[in-house]
Write an enzyme that holds these catalytic residues in place. Structure first.
Site, PDB file in Angstrom:
ATOM      1  N   HIS A 110       0.906  -1.143   0.062  1.00 23.30           N
ATOM      2  CA  HIS A 110       0.095   0.025   0.095  1.00 23.30           C
ATOM      3  C   HIS A 110       0.928   1.267  -0.138  1.00 23.30           C
ATOM      4  CE1 HIS A 110       0.665  -0.955   4.420  1.00 23.30           C
ATOM      5  NE2 HIS A 110       0.957   0.204   4.331  1.00 23.30           N
TER       6      HIS A 110
HETATM    7  C1  T46 Z   1       3.022   0.623   6.686  1.00 22.11           C
HETATM    8  C2  T46 Z   1       3.624  -0.678   7.069  1.00 22.11           C
HETATM    9  C3  T46 Z   1       5.181  -0.587   7.484  1.00 22.11           C
HETATM   10  C4  T46 Z   1      -4.417  -0.226  13.396  1.00 22.11           C
HETATM   11  O1  T46 Z   1      -5.511  -0.303  13.915  1.00 22.11           O
HETATM   12  N1  T46 Z   1      -3.645   0.880  14.014  1.00 22.11           N
HETATM   13  C5  T46 Z   1      -2.310   1.201  13.443  1.00 22.11           C
HETATM   14  O2  T46 Z   1      -1.593   2.255  13.632  1.00 22.11           O
HETATM   15  C6  T46 Z   1      -1.861   0.233  12.274  1.00 22.11           C
HETATM   16  C7  T46 Z   1      -0.519   0.478  11.696  1.00 22.11           C
HETATM   17  C8  T46 Z   1      -2.575  -0.866  11.934  1.00 22.11           C
HETATM   18  N2  T46 Z   1      -3.816  -1.068  12.298  1.00 22.11           N
HETATM   19  C9  T46 Z   1      -4.716  -2.154  12.056  1.00 22.11           C
HETATM   20  C10 T46 Z   1      -5.031  -2.040  10.608  1.00 22.11           C
HETATM   21  C11 T46 Z   1      -5.187  -3.586  10.180  1.00 22.11           C
HETATM   22  O3  T46 Z   1      -6.064  -4.198  10.714  1.00 22.11           O
HETATM   23  O4  T46 Z   1      -3.701  -3.270  12.064  1.00 22.11           O
HETATM   24  C12 T46 Z   1      -3.944  -4.433  11.114  1.00 22.11           C
HETATM   25  C13 T46 Z   1      -2.844  -4.581  10.409  1.00 22.11           C
HETATM   26  O5  T46 Z   1      -2.314  -3.405   9.596  1.00 22.11           O
HETATM   27  P1  T46 Z   1      -1.990  -3.475   7.851  1.00 22.11           P
HETATM   28  O6  T46 Z   1      -2.364  -4.661   7.222  1.00 22.11           O
HETATM   29  O7  T46 Z   1      -1.944  -2.213   7.549  1.00 22.11           O
HETATM   30  O8  T46 Z   1      -0.198  -3.933   8.342  1.00 22.11           O
HETATM   31  P2  T46 Z   1       1.046  -3.948   7.306  1.00 22.11           P
HETATM   32  O9  T46 Z   1       1.927  -4.527   7.932  1.00 22.11           O
HETATM   33  O10 T46 Z   1       0.575  -4.289   5.975  1.00 22.11           O
HETATM   34  O11 T46 Z   1       1.362  -2.133   7.186  1.00 22.11           O
HETATM   35  C14 T46 Z   1       1.883  -1.556   8.511  1.00 22.11           C
HETATM   36  C15 T46 Z   1       1.163  -0.046   8.563  1.00 22.11           C
HETATM   37  O12 T46 Z   1      -0.398  -0.234   8.291  1.00 22.11           O
HETATM   38  C16 T46 Z   1       1.466   0.869   7.373  1.00 22.11           C
HETATM   39  O13 T46 Z   1       1.100   2.145   7.460  1.00 22.11           O
HETATM   40  O14 T46 Z   1       3.559   1.546   6.230  1.00 22.11           O
HETATM   41  O15 T46 Z   1       3.080  -1.266   8.394  1.00 22.11           O
END
Ligand code: T46
Length: 134
Positions: free
Chosen positions: A50
């Site tokens: 993303h």
């Molecule tokens: C990024 C990379 C490096 C939250 O509720 N609060 C938060 O602050 C974050 C970061 C995530 N979430 C929730 C959203 C999803 O349900 O946690 C779950 C996992 O998040 P995501 O699928 O976006 O995780 P990654 O590892 O793909 O991405 C994350 C960050 O979201 C993103 O901003 O740059 O790490």
């Protein structure tokens, strides 16, 4: 501007070991509004895929390592995050992917904004359209 921009965190070490201080607006080039960390990552499972419309972040592997792919719509580069004294600055409108997490990886992320799902662009074609309109 380089797509890959490192932020150095000089270790404050002595005979007892090392310490790194992360200071908003000083060692980190923006006011820190949120801190989160990834851990317990599963071998072979990639994350990210993303971009963010506004958010800026600095990511640092405090232990273990992972491979970060950054893509600004024109350039695609990859780096290894494997040092607790080197953070990777990830600007807005940069597509990121994280691969090859070691099982002990703890990836600490300092973010310029509170969590906001509407700031995410999770489709690569939408990201490319967004970059062109920027
Ligand atoms: C990024 C990379 C490096 C939250 O509720 N609060 C938060 O602050 C974050 C970061 C995530 N979430 C929730 C959203 C999803 O349900 O946690 C779950 C996992 O998040 P995501 O699928 O976006 O995780 P990654 O590892 O793909 O991405 C994350 C960050 O979201 C993103 O901003 O740059 O790490």
């Amino acid at each position: 501007m380089n797509l890959i921009q490192w932020v150095d965190f000089p270790p404050l070490g002595d005979e007892r070991g090392s310490l790194v201080a992360l200071e908003s607006g000083k060692t980190v080039p923006f006011p820190i509004e949120r801190v989160y960390y990834l851990f317990g990552t599963v071998l072979g499972v990639a994350r990210g895929f993303h971009a963010h419309k506004k958010l800026q972040q600095v990511a640092v592997c405090v232990t273990g390592s992972c491979r970060m792919v950054l893509d600004d719509g024109e350039r695609r580069e990859e780096v290894w995050l494997n040092s607790p004294t080197k953070g990777l600055l990830i600007g807005n409108m940069v597509w990121r992917e994280m691969h090859d997490f070691t099982s002990n990886c703890v990836l600490l992320v300092l973010a310029s904004e509170h969590y906001d799902e509407t700031d995410y662009i999770r489709n690569y074609e939408d990201f490319l359209k967004g970059v062109k309109n920027d």
